[in-house]
Motif scaffolding. Structure first.
Motif, PDB file in Angstrom:
ATOM      1  N   PRO A  13      31.184  38.867  32.792  1.00 17.22           N
ATOM      2  CA  PRO A  13      32.409  38.742  31.985  1.00 17.22           C
ATOM      3  C   PRO A  13      33.602  38.233  32.776  1.00 17.22           C
ATOM      4  N   THR A  14      33.690  38.610  34.069  1.00 20.76           N
ATOM      5  CA  THR A  14      34.845  38.150  34.861  1.00 20.76           C
ATOM      6  C   THR A  14      34.775  36.645  35.076  1.00 20.76           C
ATOM      7  N   LEU A  15      33.555  36.161  35.390  1.00 14.69           N
ATOM      8  CA  LEU A  15      33.426  34.719  35.623  1.00 14.69           C
ATOM      9  C   LEU A  15      33.569  33.947  34.310  1.00 14.69           C
ATOM     10  N   LEU A  34      44.995  36.345  35.423  1.00 15.24           N
ATOM     11  CA  LEU A  34      44.975  37.600  36.188  1.00 15.24           C
ATOM     12  C   LEU A  34      43.584  38.207  36.034  1.00 15.24           C
ATOM     13  N   SER A  35      42.605  37.314  35.838  1.00 13.29           N
ATOM     14  CA  SER A  35      41.274  37.796  35.503  1.00 13.29           C
ATOM     15  C   SER A  35      40.376  37.927  36.727  1.00 13.29           C
ATOM     16  N   VAL A  36      40.055  36.839  37.366  1.00 13.05           N
ATOM     17  CA  VAL A  36      39.012  36.934  38.399  1.00 13.05           C
ATOM     18  C   VAL A  36      39.587  37.497  39.704  1.00 13.05           C
ATOM     19  N   GLY A  37      38.732  38.196  40.435  1.00 12.67           N
ATOM     20  CA  GLY A  37      39.162  38.778  41.702  1.00 12.67           C
ATOM     21  C   GLY A  37      39.061  37.766  42.818  1.00 12.67           C
ATOM     22  N   GLY A  98      28.317  38.507  48.805  1.00 11.58           N
ATOM     23  CA  GLY A  98      28.107  39.938  48.627  1.00 11.58           C
ATOM     24  C   GLY A  98      27.332  40.249  47.362  1.00 11.58           C
ATOM     25  N   LYS A  99      27.529  39.418  46.351  1.00 16.56           N
ATOM     26  CA  LYS A  99      26.881  39.663  45.071  1.00 16.56           C
ATOM     27  C   LYS A  99      25.354  39.539  45.188  1.00 16.56           C
ATOM     28  N   PHE A 100      24.892  38.493  45.832  1.00 19.14           N
ATOM     29  CA  PHE A 100      23.441  38.324  45.973  1.00 19.14           C
ATOM     30  C   PHE A 100      22.852  39.391  46.905  1.00 19.14           C
ATOM     31  N   TYR A 122      33.115  50.683  36.662  1.00 21.58           N
ATOM     32  CA  TYR A 122      32.293  50.045  37.695  1.00 21.58           C
ATOM     33  C   TYR A 122      32.545  48.542  37.691  1.00 21.58           C
ATOM     34  N   TRP A 123      32.170  47.912  38.788  1.00 22.92           N
ATOM     35  CA  TRP A 123      32.217  46.442  38.801  1.00 22.92           C
ATOM     36  C   TRP A 123      31.157  45.921  37.828  1.00 22.92           C
ATOM     37  N   VAL A 124      31.556  44.914  37.053  1.00 27.50           N
ATOM     38  CA  VAL A 124      30.801  44.480  35.881  1.00 27.50           C
ATOM     39  C   VAL A 124      29.316  44.185  36.111  1.00 27.50           C
ATOM     40  N   SER A 125      28.951  43.778  37.313  1.00 27.12           N
ATOM     41  CA  SER A 125      27.572  43.300  37.504  1.00 27.12           C
ATOM     42  C   SER A 125      26.575  44.378  37.928  1.00 27.12           C
ATOM     43  N   SER A 172      37.872  50.575  44.931  1.00 29.39           N
ATOM     44  CA  SER A 172      37.103  50.256  43.736  1.00 29.39           C
ATOM     45  C   SER A 172      37.593  48.987  43.032  1.00 29.39           C
ATOM     46  N   ASN A 173      36.654  48.215  42.601  1.00 31.32           N
ATOM     47  CA  ASN A 173      36.885  47.200  41.586  1.00 31.32           C
ATOM     48  C   ASN A 173      36.357  47.855  40.306  1.00 31.32           C
ATOM     49  N   PRO A 174      37.177  48.215  39.332  1.00 35.69           N
ATOM     50  CA  PRO A 174      38.456  47.609  38.975  1.00 35.69           C
ATOM     51  C   PRO A 174      39.722  48.419  39.267  1.00 35.69           C
ATOM     52  N   ILE A 204      33.165  45.634  49.979  1.00 35.79           N
ATOM     53  CA  ILE A 204      33.755  44.291  49.999  1.00 35.79           C
ATOM     54  C   ILE A 204      35.289  44.308  50.138  1.00 35.79           C
ATOM     55  N   TYR A 205      35.942  45.405  49.712  1.00 30.28           N
ATOM     56  CA  TYR A 205      37.417  45.469  49.817  1.00 30.28           C
ATOM     57  C   TYR A 205      37.872  46.368  50.971  1.00 30.28           C
ATOM     58  N   ASN A 206      36.982  46.702  51.913  1.00 28.18           N
ATOM     59  CA  ASN A 206      37.332  47.785  52.851  1.00 28.18           C
ATOM     60  C   ASN A 206      38.433  47.435  53.846  1.00 28.18           C
ATOM     61  N   ALA A 237      34.298  37.166  51.057  1.00 27.57           N
ATOM     62  CA  ALA A 237      35.030  36.607  49.923  1.00 27.57           C
ATOM     63  C   ALA A 237      36.459  37.111  49.817  1.00 27.57           C
ATOM     64  N   LYS A 238      36.638  38.418  49.839  1.00 35.91           N
ATOM     65  CA  LYS A 238      37.945  38.980  49.496  1.00 35.91           C
ATOM     66  C   LYS A 238      38.864  39.081  50.704  1.00 35.91           C
ATOM     67  N   SER A 239      38.396  39.700  51.794  1.00 34.20           N
ATOM     68  CA  SER A 239      39.288  39.933  52.943  1.00 34.20           C
ATOM     69  C   SER A 239      39.771  38.637  53.572  1.00 34.20           C
ATOM     70  N   PHE A 323      42.933  44.318  45.117  1.00 27.62           N
ATOM     71  CA  PHE A 323      44.115  43.652  44.520  1.00 27.62           C
ATOM     72  C   PHE A 323      44.070  43.729  42.992  1.00 27.62           C
ATOM     73  N   TYR A 324      43.719  44.923  42.531  1.00 30.80           N
ATOM     74  CA  TYR A 324      43.659  45.147  41.085  1.00 30.80           C
ATOM     75  C   TYR A 324      44.536  46.325  40.692  1.00 30.80           C
ATOM     76  N   VAL A 325      45.099  46.242  39.490  1.00 33.56           N
ATOM     77  CA  VAL A 325      45.632  47.442  38.852  1.00 33.56           C
ATOM     78  C   VAL A 325      44.879  47.631  37.539  1.00 33.56           C
ATOM     79  N   VAL A 372      42.865  47.677  30.845  1.00 37.70           N
ATOM     80  CA  VAL A 372      42.536  46.296  31.207  1.00 37.70           C
ATOM     81  C   VAL A 372      42.610  46.202  32.735  1.00 37.70           C
ATOM     82  N   ARG A 373      41.837  45.301  33.313  1.00 39.74           N
ATOM     83  CA  ARG A 373      41.950  45.067  34.745  1.00 39.74           C
ATOM     84  C   ARG A 373      42.808  43.845  34.984  1.00 39.74           C
ATOM     85  N   VAL A 374      43.803  44.031  35.854  1.00 38.21           N
ATOM     86  CA  VAL A 374      44.734  42.953  36.169  1.00 38.21           C
ATOM     87  C   VAL A 374      44.613  42.664  37.666  1.00 38.21           C
TER      88      VAL A 374
HETATM   89  N1  GLU Z   1      34.131  40.271  42.031  1.00 35.83           N
HETATM   90  C1  GLU Z   1      35.095  39.423  41.417  1.00 35.83           C
HETATM   91  C2  GLU Z   1      35.659  40.045  40.168  1.00 35.83           C
HETATM   92  O1  GLU Z   1      35.340  41.154  39.851  1.00 35.83           O
HETATM   93  C3  GLU Z   1      34.529  38.044  41.234  1.00 35.83           C
HETATM   94  C4  GLU Z   1      33.867  37.763  39.931  1.00 35.83           C
HETATM   95  C5  GLU Z   1      32.402  38.042  39.915  1.00 35.83           C
HETATM   96  O2  GLU Z   1      31.694  37.636  40.821  1.00 35.83           O
HETATM   97  O3  GLU Z   1      31.996  38.682  38.961  1.00 35.83           O
HETATM   98  O4  GLU Z   1      36.479  39.436  39.536  1.00 35.83           O
END
Ligand code: GLU
Length: 398
Positions: A13-15, A34-37, A98-100, A122-125, A172-174, A204-206, A237-239, A323-325, A372-374
Motif C-alpha cells: 500500500p505504501t508503494l 507524506l506517504s512513502v518512507g 532490507g525488505k528482501f 505493523y509495517w505493511v509488508s 517502529s514504522n509507522p 532499519i531505523y536504529n 535505505a533510511k539512515s 521519520f513518521y508520526v 494515518v501515517r505521515v
Molecule cells: N518502508 C517504506 C515505507 O513504509 C518504504 C515503502 C515500502 O517498501 O513498502 O514507506
C-alpha cells in the motif's frame, strides 16, 4: 493462469500510494507526498563517489551471493559494536534491500502453518511476507492503551505451540516509537520461556534516534544470550538515504544465514557489487552525516508534533525515532466530505488526497484503524504547506 498465491497477492500500500502521488504530480497537480518512507535528502557525496569509483574499476559483474568480503566485514564490525555481541563476517548475508532480507529470512525459517507474531500497528509488508512463506500472521493489536507497543503479557497470551517467529521493529514504522531497554528485557524473558521462538529484529531505523542517543535499545543489549535465536536485519535505505541502492543484510544463527544465502543464490544471485562498495563508505565514513540528518529530522518532528497537536480533533504521541508520526484522526470519522461520510482512515486519506493533493497512508493498512501515517522526511516549507492544507481540509468536514 495465476497461482492461488498470486490471486490473493495485494501490492504494497505504501508503494502503491507513492506511485499514485507521482502520477498525480505528472498530470500537473501540486502534490505533497507524506506517504512513502523515503528521506528527501540526497545520498551522501562520499557514498555516491564510492559507488562511481567501483563502477569505474569495473566492479560490474557477479559478486558472492552472501555479499562482498569488505562489506560483510564492515557490517560485522558495526553490528558487533552496536549490539555488544560478537559477529564475524561469516555471520552476515547481504541482499537486495532490507525488505528482501526480511522476506528471505521468513522463507527460510517458516513452515506452512507456523504462526508469526506481528504487533500492530505493523509495517505493511510483514503479514504478506509471512503468508508468502505459507505461515499464519498472528496480529497482536497494541493500541494506545499499551503505548502502541507489544508488552510481555500480550506476547505471552499469544504464544501457542505453533508460534515460530516474533517480529520486532524499533523504532517502529509507522509510529516512530522506540521500545525501552526495560520493555525489551520483559519481552526477552518471555522469549526465553519458549525455546522454539525465533526473533526477527527489523532494525532499519536504529540510527534515526531523535532523543539525543545514537542508537535504539535492542533486545540483544538486554539479553545477549538470545544471540542464536535473534535474526538481526538492517540496511542502508533510511539512515543513509539510499532507498534506491537496494542493500540490506542479516546477521544471525549460521544455519539461517547460510540458508538465506542459498535462497539468494537461487533467486537474485547477488546484490550489485558497486552498491555494496558504496555501502562500505556509508557504514565506515558517513556517521557524522547521519548525525546531521538526525538534527534536521528533530526539527521536522518538532514541527509535525506541534502542528498536529494544535489542530482540534487530532491527537499525537511524540515519536523518538524514524521519520513518521501517527496522528489519531478518528474524531473526523462519521463526518462528511462532499456529501460522502468518512467511515475510516481509507476514506479520510482518499478525500484528503482528492481535495488537497496531500498523500498520507491510512492506519488500517498498518493493522490499526483510527490513524494515518505521515512521513515527515520532507523540507520544512513543504511540510508547513501540507499542514495548511490539512487544516483547510478538516475545516471542510461537517
Ligand atoms: N518502508 C517504506 C515505507 O513504509 C518504504 C515503502 C515500502 O517498501 O513498502 O514507506
Amino acid at each position: 493462469m495465476l497461482s492461488q498465491r498470486a490471486k490473493s497477492l495485494k501490492p504494497s500500500p505504501t508503494l502503491a500510494l507513492n506511485a499514485k502521488a507521482k502520477q498525480l504530480k505528472s498530470e500537473g497537480n501540486d502534490v505533497i507526498s507524506l506517504s512513502v518512507g523515503e528521506p528527501d535528502w540526497d545520498t551522501y557525496d562520499n557514498v555516491k563517489q564510492a559507488g562511481v569509483d567501483s563502477i569505474q574499476r569495473g566492479e560490474t559483474k557477479y559478486v558472492p551471493s552472501n555479499g562482498t568480503p569488505a562489506l560483510r566485514e564492515a557490517i560485522a564490525k558495526q553490528t558487533s559494536d552496536d549490539l555488544g555481541v560478537s559477529y564475524s563476517p561469516d555471520d552476515v548475508t547481504v541482499s537486495v534491500g532490507g525488505k528482501f532480507v526480511l522476506f528471505s529470512a521468513m522463507q527460510m525459517v517458516l513452515n506452512p502453518g507456523d504462526e508469526v507474531i506481528i504487533p500492530a500497528p505493523y509495517w505493511v509488508s510483514y503479514p504478506t511476507m509471512a503468508e508468502l512463506a505459507g505461515a499464519i500472521p498472528r496480529v497482536v493489536v497494541c493500541d494506545q492503551s499499551v503505548g502502541f507497543k507489544l508488552t510481555a503479557d500480550l506476547l505471552r497470551q499469544n504464544i501457542d505451540e505453533k508460534t515460530k517467529l516474533l517480529v520486532l521493529n524499533s523504532p517502529s514504522n509507522p509510529t516512530g516509537l522506540i521500545y525501552t531497554k526495560e520493555e525489551l528485557a520483559e519481552i526477552a524473558e518471555v522469549v526465553k520461556e519458549h525455546p522454539q521462538l525465533v526473533v526477527l529484529s527489523d532494525d532499519i531505523y536504529n540510527r534515526l534516534i531523535l532523543d539525543g542517543s545514537d542508537l535504539a535499545p535492542h533486545i540483544l543489549h538486554v539479553a545477549p544470550e538470545l544471540k542464536d535465536r535473534v535474526i538481526v536485519t538492517n540496511g542502508v535505505a533510511k539512515s543513509y538515504s539510499m532507498t534506491g541502492w537496494r542493500v540490506g543484510w542479516a546477521l544471525g544463527p549460521k544455519e539461517v544465514i547460510s540458508a538465506m544465502t542459498k535462497y539468494q543464490s537461487q533467486s537474485v544471485s547477488c546484490t550489485p557489487g558497486f552498491c555494496q562498495a558504496a555501502t562500505v563508505a556509508a557504514i565506515n565514513d558517513s556517521q557524522d552525516q547521519v548525525k546531521q540528518s538526525v538534527k534536521e529530522l528533530i526539527k521536522r518532528r518538532d514541527l509535525a508534533v506541534s502542528e498536529f497537536n494544535a489542530i482540534p480533533g487530532v491527537k499525537l504521541d511524540q515519536p523518538e525515532g524514524a521519520f513518521y508520526v501517527w496522528p489519531d484522526v478518528s474524531s473526523f470519522f462519521g463526518k462528511s466530505f462532499n456529501g460522502k461520510v468518512i467511515q475510516g482512515s481509507h476514506d479520510f486519506a482518499g478525500a484528503f488526497l482528492e481535495d488537497q493533493m496531500v498523500a498520507v497512508v491510512p492506519g488500517k493498512d498498518f493493522g490499526l484503524e483510527g490513524y494515518v501515517r505521515v512521513s515527515y522526511a520532507l523540507g520544512v516549507d513543504r511540510m508547513q504547506e501540507a499542514f495548511r492544507r490539512f487544516k483547510e481540509f478538516v475545516a471542510k468536514l461537517d
